[in-house]
Design a protein around this motif. Structure first.
Motif, PDB file in Angstrom:
ATOM      1  N   ASP A   1     135.297  78.272 132.424  1.00 48.04           N
ATOM      2  CA  ASP A   1     136.401  77.319 132.486  1.00 48.04           C
ATOM      3  C   ASP A   1     137.699  78.116 132.546  1.00 48.04           C
ATOM      4  OD1 ASP A   1     134.832  75.002 132.428  1.00 48.04           O
ATOM      5  OD2 ASP A   1     134.654  75.102 130.248  1.00 48.04           O
ATOM      6  N   LEU A   2     138.082  78.499 133.767  1.00 48.64           N
ATOM      7  CA  LEU A   2     139.247  79.365 133.931  1.00 48.64           C
ATOM      8  C   LEU A   2     140.531  78.650 133.536  1.00 48.64           C
ATOM      9  CD1 LEU A   2     138.292  81.068 137.318  1.00 48.64           C
ATOM     10  CD2 LEU A   2     137.760  81.790 134.976  1.00 48.64           C
ATOM     11  N   THR A   3     140.629  77.377 133.837  1.00 50.47           N
ATOM     12  CA  THR A   3     141.753  76.535 133.430  1.00 50.47           C
ATOM     13  C   THR A   3     141.188  75.170 133.064  1.00 50.47           C
ATOM     14  OG1 THR A   3     142.240  75.565 135.588  1.00 50.47           O
ATOM     15  CG2 THR A   3     143.194  77.753 135.135  1.00 50.47           C
ATOM     16  N   PRO A   4     141.989  74.290 132.482  1.00 52.30           N
ATOM     17  CA  PRO A   4     141.481  72.941 132.208  1.00 52.30           C
ATOM     18  C   PRO A   4     141.056  72.181 133.462  1.00 52.30           C
ATOM     19  CG  PRO A   4     143.449  73.356 130.906  1.00 52.30           C
ATOM     20  CD  PRO A   4     143.316  74.509 131.849  1.00 52.30           C
ATOM     21  N   THR A   5     141.482  72.636 134.642  1.00 47.16           N
ATOM     22  CA  THR A   5     141.152  71.927 135.874  1.00 47.16           C
ATOM     23  C   THR A   5     140.211  72.704 136.795  1.00 47.16           C
ATOM     24  OG1 THR A   5     143.106  72.820 137.003  1.00 47.16           O
ATOM     25  CG2 THR A   5     143.360  70.729 135.819  1.00 47.16           C
ATOM     26  N   LEU A   6     139.851  73.933 136.460  1.00 43.40           N
ATOM     27  CA  LEU A   6     139.053  74.763 137.357  1.00 43.40           C
ATOM     28  C   LEU A   6     137.882  75.386 136.613  1.00 43.40           C
ATOM     29  CD1 LEU A   6     138.638  76.093 140.134  1.00 43.40           C
ATOM     30  CD2 LEU A   6     140.125  77.953 139.355  1.00 43.40           C
ATOM     31  N   ARG A   7     136.683  75.173 137.139  1.00 44.69           N
ATOM     32  CA  ARG A   7     135.467  75.773 136.592  1.00 44.69           C
ATOM     33  C   ARG A   7     134.737  76.528 137.704  1.00 44.69           C
ATOM     34  NH1 ARG A   7     130.963  72.487 133.218  1.00 44.69           N
ATOM     35  NH2 ARG A   7     132.537  72.896 131.600  1.00 44.69           N
ATOM     36  N   VAL A   8     134.290  77.720 137.388  1.00 42.49           N
ATOM     37  CA  VAL A   8     133.490  78.536 138.296  1.00 42.49           C
ATOM     38  C   VAL A   8     132.144  78.792 137.628  1.00 42.49           C
ATOM     39  CG1 VAL A   8     133.283  80.749 139.477  1.00 42.49           C
ATOM     40  CG2 VAL A   8     135.499  79.592 139.382  1.00 42.49           C
ATOM     41  N   SER A   9     131.068  78.543 138.377  1.00 46.15           N
ATOM     42  CA  SER A   9     129.716  78.709 137.841  1.00 46.15           C
ATOM     43  C   SER A   9     128.924  79.645 138.740  1.00 46.15           C
ATOM     44  CB  SER A   9     128.990  77.364 137.744  1.00 46.15           C
ATOM     45  OG  SER A   9     129.664  76.474 136.879  1.00 46.15           O
ATOM     46  N   THR A  10     128.065  80.428 138.121  1.00 50.24           N
ATOM     47  CA  THR A  10     127.145  81.291 138.860  1.00 50.24           C
ATOM     48  C   THR A  10     125.734  81.037 138.364  1.00 50.24           C
ATOM     49  OG1 THR A  10     127.350  83.128 137.289  1.00 50.24           O
ATOM     50  CG2 THR A  10     128.935  83.055 139.112  1.00 50.24           C
ATOM     51  N   ASN A  11     124.757  81.274 139.245  1.00 53.18           N
ATOM     52  CA  ASN A  11     123.378  81.039 138.855  1.00 53.18           C
ATOM     53  C   ASN A  11     122.447  81.910 139.685  1.00 53.18           C
ATOM     54  OD1 ASN A  11     122.312  78.722 136.953  1.00 53.18           O
ATOM     55  ND2 ASN A  11     120.707  79.125 138.453  1.00 53.18           N
ATOM     56  N   VAL A  12     121.463  82.517 139.022  1.00 53.25           N
ATOM     57  CA  VAL A  12     120.435  83.306 139.694  1.00 53.25           C
ATOM     58  C   VAL A  12     119.085  82.833 139.173  1.00 53.25           C
ATOM     59  CG1 VAL A  12     119.479  85.596 140.109  1.00 53.25           C
ATOM     60  CG2 VAL A  12     121.957  85.294 139.957  1.00 53.25           C
ATOM     61  N   ASN A  13     118.210  82.379 140.089  1.00 53.02           N
ATOM     62  CA  ASN A  13     116.877  81.902 139.732  1.00 53.02           C
ATOM     63  C   ASN A  13     115.820  82.724 140.453  1.00 53.02           C
ATOM     64  OD1 ASN A  13     117.987  79.748 138.225  1.00 53.02           O
ATOM     65  ND2 ASN A  13     118.058  78.433 140.037  1.00 53.02           N
ATOM     66  N   HIS A  14     114.741  82.995 139.750  1.00 54.32           N
ATOM     67  CA  HIS A  14     113.568  83.618 140.376  1.00 54.32           C
ATOM     68  C   HIS A  14     112.462  82.577 140.362  1.00 54.32           C
ATOM     69  CE1 HIS A  14     110.770  87.383 140.695  1.00 54.32           C
ATOM     70  NE2 HIS A  14     110.919  86.756 141.841  1.00 54.32           N
ATOM     71  N   LEU A  15     111.855  82.306 141.552  1.00 57.67           N
ATOM     72  CA  LEU A  15     110.892  81.221 141.692  1.00 57.67           C
ATOM     73  C   LEU A  15     109.535  81.739 142.139  1.00 57.67           C
ATOM     74  CD1 LEU A  15     113.783  79.834 143.304  1.00 57.67           C
ATOM     75  CD2 LEU A  15     112.471  77.956 142.354  1.00 57.67           C
ATOM     76  N   TRP A  16     108.473  81.034 141.663  1.00 56.58           N
ATOM     77  CA  TRP A  16     107.101  81.338 142.033  1.00 56.58           C
ATOM     78  C   TRP A  16     106.341  80.021 142.255  1.00 56.58           C
ATOM     79  CZ3 TRP A  16     109.546  83.308 137.772  1.00 56.58           C
ATOM     80  CH2 TRP A  16     109.739  84.700 137.699  1.00 56.58           C
ATOM     81  N   PHE A  17     105.288  80.082 143.037  1.00 57.04           N
ATOM     82  CA  PHE A  17     104.260  79.039 143.013  1.00 57.04           C
ATOM     83  C   PHE A  17     103.382  79.297 141.786  1.00 57.04           C
ATOM     84  CE2 PHE A  17     104.992  79.540 147.675  1.00 57.04           C
ATOM     85  CZ  PHE A  17     105.504  78.277 147.915  1.00 57.04           C
ATOM     86  N   GLU A  18     103.033  78.243 141.074  1.00 55.33           N
ATOM     87  CA  GLU A  18     102.191  78.434 139.895  1.00 55.33           C
ATOM     88  C   GLU A  18     100.766  78.804 140.304  1.00 55.33           C
ATOM     89  OE1 GLU A  18      99.807  77.929 136.399  1.00 55.33           O
ATOM     90  OE2 GLU A  18      99.578  76.747 138.236  1.00 55.33           O
TER      91      GLU A  18
END
Length: 667
Positions: free
Chosen positions: A575-592
């Motif tokens: 939450d860089l400011t009350p009006t601006l949010r930056v999000s990052t995400n890294v997922n590793h996926l597999w078939f079960e």
């Protein structure tokens, strides 16, 4: 006084005559202080006997502060006159109302003049336009600058308006069927705009292709989606609303969608190759149309209630939308108890058909023979303070065996074009436990489901099968000042033996999970077609996380013969400011488990790894509210060994991308 005291002395057990007791107390000198602060002389003789103020200590002087003898008042202070030039003027006369009840000593002149009610008292202070000049007198803002934040223009979402339920409807300006007072009208309008460049594996058409030189199974992968949705809603509700839920509510919401898609290959948008690689379509759907009625008066001081809602309504079966998150036709009994610590839902839904390209409800078609019965119970602060627990039982009753359904683009959706191509019905009961909240400073969301039931036809064995599938997901997060760190994990079982009498791949009814990056994630946002193992079938669904091998999330059936899903992710929110949010995400996926894929593809082995999914998004709310929301995100999939095995392309980039630009305007 002395004879009276003499008579009372024996009764009081006094040994002295009453006159001696009276004479034993000599008056003490008292100096009183006047209002001017000067010492006053002692009171005249006999003042104490007369009970006059200012005399010697008597009963009045000995009383506790704030108490006095009835009928006796101390001297009041001098009157204070207040002279305050520039004070706020009284509201104009039209802000008040007059009421005459025909009684009172003034006869016809008896008027009951009151201040505006609590809905109008603030707006009555706002300056009005001068009829001659057309301007407002802004001098009031000089004395009270914060008042300007209340007196908005009629176009401002925060302006007090009759259309937003800020004031009740007047008696003479509402329909006759609305009985009683405190009726409010709430009208809303939403504009949702999407621009989405993307890439995903696109198979070359069987009969023809837009590029005659293509010799690979997969062609070019770039495509573009443009979508514009307008939503208009109206609610009529009765109740104070600020302190308790409304007594009755009538609501309707209509959504109109226009979408345009461009792809590089034929037979992706239409079953007929001649229709080309571009499509522009529009549709209007009814997303909400219900009546909500409270079954009796509120039975506690905290307004616990029981209510029934009938019609097309939104429903989310769990905290994050893993199982069922949709607007469907149904009836729902819900409420709370124990000062809102207990909440419950009992619901039955008859699923409506969806429009193919917009995903909106299509009430022009008959509802599907697909029913959902749902019961859940929430308990706050259980098992620990700060954590809410939920137990649920959901029964999906599908009776679409013997039916064939084709979407508006010409592709079959029921049954899915897998295996023996036979139609099917099934009964599945989902038993679940969920938790959402925090334990100390650690935030937690968790969900566990078990799917138990029977399928009338396994598309690989052409025989009835039992359904035994499971799913578990959890997200832990920790806040450090303006930063949140998230750790996500999901496991959905896959079918380990497609030819036995048990279907072990977990699938949902209508998922829309807010989990592991949600629709900013590549795997959640994009649909990957399962070319070479089925026709018009996808590995996963749009805005879904499960690898279910369905024809369509909106129009297809649940499929429990699937490879399952595994995910492990790490994300951050800034939450860089009350009006601006930056999000990052890294997922590793597999078939079960890839046994089903091996059978459908007729391959000896397929690795389990899907790949790495990395995304970043920014959300800007310029007014720090939900009235203006702008979102921009980008995601990329780095394929793993299993994805490469299924979707290898000659001479094309191995990575796939997804860009999402979204603007939401609400009023």
């Amino acid at each position: 006084m002395q004879p009276a005291l003499a008579l009372l002395a024996p009764l009081l057990g006094m040994g002295q005559p009453a006159d001696q007791l009276v004479r034993a107390e000599q008056p003490l000198p008292v100096v009183a202080e006047t209002a001017a602060g000067e010492a006053a002389s002692a009171p005249p003789e006999g003042a104490a006997d007369a009970g006059l103020p200012g005399g010697p200590i008597d009963a009045d002087s000995a009383l506790i502060d704030g108490r006095r003898r009835p009928g006796w008042n101390r001297r009041l202070p001098d009157r204070a006159d207040q002279d305050n030039p520039g004070a706020v003027n009284a509201p104009p006369p039209e802000a008040f109302y007059d009421k005459y009840d025909g009684e009172g000593p003034l006869g016809n002149l008896a008027l009951d003049v009151g201040v505006p009610d609590r809905w109008r008292i603030v707006s009555s202070l706002c300056p009005q336009k001068d009829k001659a000049t057309g301007r407002k007198d802004r001098s009031l803002y000089t004395l009270f600058p914060r008042l300007e934040h209340v007196c908005h223009s009629a176009l401002d979402p925060f302006h007090h308006s009759l259309l937003k339920g800020d004031r009740p409807l007047a008696r003479g300006k509402r329909p006759g069927f609305l009985k009683g007072d405190d009726w409010f009208l709430i009208a809303g309008a939403v504009s949702d705009t999407i621009v989405e460049p993307r890439s995903f594996p696109i198979p070359v058409g069987n009969q023809t292709t837009s590029d005659p030189g293509q010799i690979d199974v997969f062609g070019r992968s770039n495509s573009l989606v443009l979508a514009q949705t307008f939503i208009a809603s109206v609610s009529l509700l009765k109740g104070m609303t600020a302190f308790k839920p409304p007594t009755v509510e009538y609501r309707i919401a209509i959504a109109g969608n226009i979408n345009h898609v461009q792809v590089p290959e034929r037979r992706v948008l239409f079953v007929e190759p001649s229709k080309g690689t571009r499509r522009t379509d529009g549709f209007v759907g009814v997303q909400e149309a219900f009546i909500d009625y409270h079954l009796g008066r509120f039975d506690t001081k905290r307004y616990d209630f029981v209510s029934v809602r009938a019609g097309i309504q939104p429903m989310q079966s769990d905290f994050r939308g893993f199982l069922f998150n949709d607007n469907q036709l149904g009836i729902r009994l819900f409420g709370n108890r124990d000062n809102n610590r207990f909440q419950f839902n009992l619901a039955a839904f008859w699923r409506l058909e969806k429009d193919t390209n917009s995903g909106l409800n299509d009430i022009t078609q008959s509802p599907r023979d697909d029913f959902v019965l749902m019961a859940n119970l929430y308990r706050q602060d259980f098992p620990v303070v700060g954590l809410t627990s939920q137990i649920s039982a959901t029964w999906n009753i599908n009776r679409e065996r013997g039916q064939v359904a084709v979407d508006k683009n010409g592709f079959p959706v029921r049954p899915a074009l897998l295996g023996d191509l036979r139609s099917r019905s099934y009964d599945v009961i989902y038993l679940g436990y969920a938790a959402d909240g925090h334990i100390g400073r650690l935030n937690l969301t968790a969900q566990v489901y078990g799917a138990l039931g029977n399928d009338s036809n396994n598309f690989l064995t052409s025989a009835p099968s039992r359904i035994r599938a499971f799913m578990a997901a959890a997200e832990l997060s920790y806040d450090i000042d303006w930063t949140r760190i998230r750790l996500s994990g999901l496991w959905a079982s896959g079918d380990d033996d497609p030819y036995d009498r048990v279907e072990g791949g977990f699938d949902a009814i209508f998922e829309n999970p807010q989990f592991a990056g949600a629709d900013t994630s590549y795997w959640v946002r994009q649909t990957i077609p399962f070319a070479g193992g089925g026709r018009a079938v996808s590995v996963n669904g749009r805005n879904g996380i499960l690898n279910s091998l369905r024809s369509s999330k909106e129009q297809g059936q649940s499929n429990f013969t699937n490879p399952g899903t595994m995910l492990l992710g790490l994300g951050t929110d800034f939450d860089l400011t009350p009006t601006l949010r930056v999000s990052t995400n890294v997922n590793h996926l597999w078939f079960e488990n890839t046994k089903v894929l091996q059978v459908l593809r007729n391959e000896g082995s397929i690795p389990r790894e899907i790949g790495w999914d990395a995304s970043v998004s920014a959300i800007w709310r310029p007014n720090a509210s939900q009235n203006l929301v702008f979102r921009l995100s980008g995601a990329m999939l780095e394929p793993g060994a299993g994805f490469d095995d299924l979707f290898a392309q000659q001479g094309n980039a191995r990575r796939f991308y997804s860009v999402l630009a979204n603007a939401t305007l609400a009023f």
